[in-house]
Design an enzyme around this catalytic site. Sequence first.
Site, PDB file in Angstrom:
ATOM      1  N   GLY A  29       0.814  -1.198   0.000  1.00  0.00           N
ATOM      2  CA  GLY A  29       0.000   0.000   0.000  1.00  0.00           C
ATOM      3  C   GLY A  29       0.853   1.255   0.000  1.00  0.00           C
ATOM      4  CB  THR A  30       2.343   3.369  -1.865  1.00  0.00           C
ATOM      5  OG1 THR A  30       3.319   2.491  -1.329  1.00  0.00           O
ATOM      6  CG2 THR A  30       3.028   4.709  -2.118  1.00  0.00           C
ATOM      7  CB  THR A  31      -1.208   7.616  -0.636  1.00  0.00           C
ATOM      8  OG1 THR A  31      -2.183   6.644  -0.279  1.00  0.00           O
ATOM      9  CG2 THR A  31      -1.900   8.791  -1.318  1.00  0.00           C
ATOM     10  CB  THR A 158      -3.291   0.988  -2.541  1.00  0.00           C
ATOM     11  OG1 THR A 158      -2.461   1.485  -1.477  1.00  0.00           O
ATOM     12  CG2 THR A 158      -2.630  -0.236  -3.136  1.00  0.00           C
ATOM     13  N   GLY A 159      -3.809   4.265  -2.524  1.00  0.00           N
ATOM     14  CA  GLY A 159      -4.616   5.399  -2.067  1.00  0.00           C
ATOM     15  C   GLY A 159      -4.708   6.497  -3.101  1.00  0.00           C
TER      16      GLY A 159
END
Length: 263
Positions: A29-31, A158-159
């Site tokens: 997950g990463t933004t 993912t964000g």
Amino acid sequence: MSGFSFKNYFRNKVLEEKNIKVPNCYETGTTISGIIFEDGVVLGADTRSTSQEMIVDGNCKKIHYLADNIFCCGAGVVADVENLAQLVSSHIQLLSLNSGRAPLVCSFVRVMRQTLYRYQGYVTAAFIVGGVDDTGPHLVTIYPHGSSDALPFASMGTGGLAAMAVLETNYRPKMKQNEAEDLVRNSIKAGVDNDLGSGSTIDICTMKLDSVDRHQETSAKVETYSEEVYARGMSEAEYSYRPGSSIIVTEEVKMLKFDQNRI
């Protein structure tokens, strides 16, 4: 340039032929997001590193150095992102020393695209490359298969959808530096609040032709952005629906049995 090793690809192929379950890929997950403003570029990223449901690192650096006024945000497998950023940075630095000219953003983008395309998506790394060179500010997104887009604002990870909603709502051309930083910060906050794989703190990197400013927001300060990001807008009209407006296609009632001793 050195390359990546994919010896496990043949191992997995043999396992599939023997009907043995192949190891699953880890979901991360990463933004990350970026904006071009009137004098430069602002990049932002969260700092949470995950492996499926487990938080591996709460202070992972996702903004990577490429050149003095050129940086990139990475999303994907941490090892792939960091190694590719280092490979491309050293390659372009050698090219700059050989030519006697300052590196350009397009040079980094070209090498990254060619390297990712060569491996056909097996290098799980996506980038937002931002920087200011002699031709002006630039912001480019690069996908794992080697495609790219040059945009005034961008988000990935993912964000990224939640971050893009904030960017599309509030972006306007030729923003001031403080306005651009606030917008990037709020977009990352939106990704953190809507994606379990993003979190911890927020890294901000502001690049101009003659300066670079990097800083990290504290966890306590990040929490104060929620009210601004999710401020409720005014409804333009009143909506009222009569009972029965939605048609019920099927209806089923089930009786649930509970074990009182286990409650």
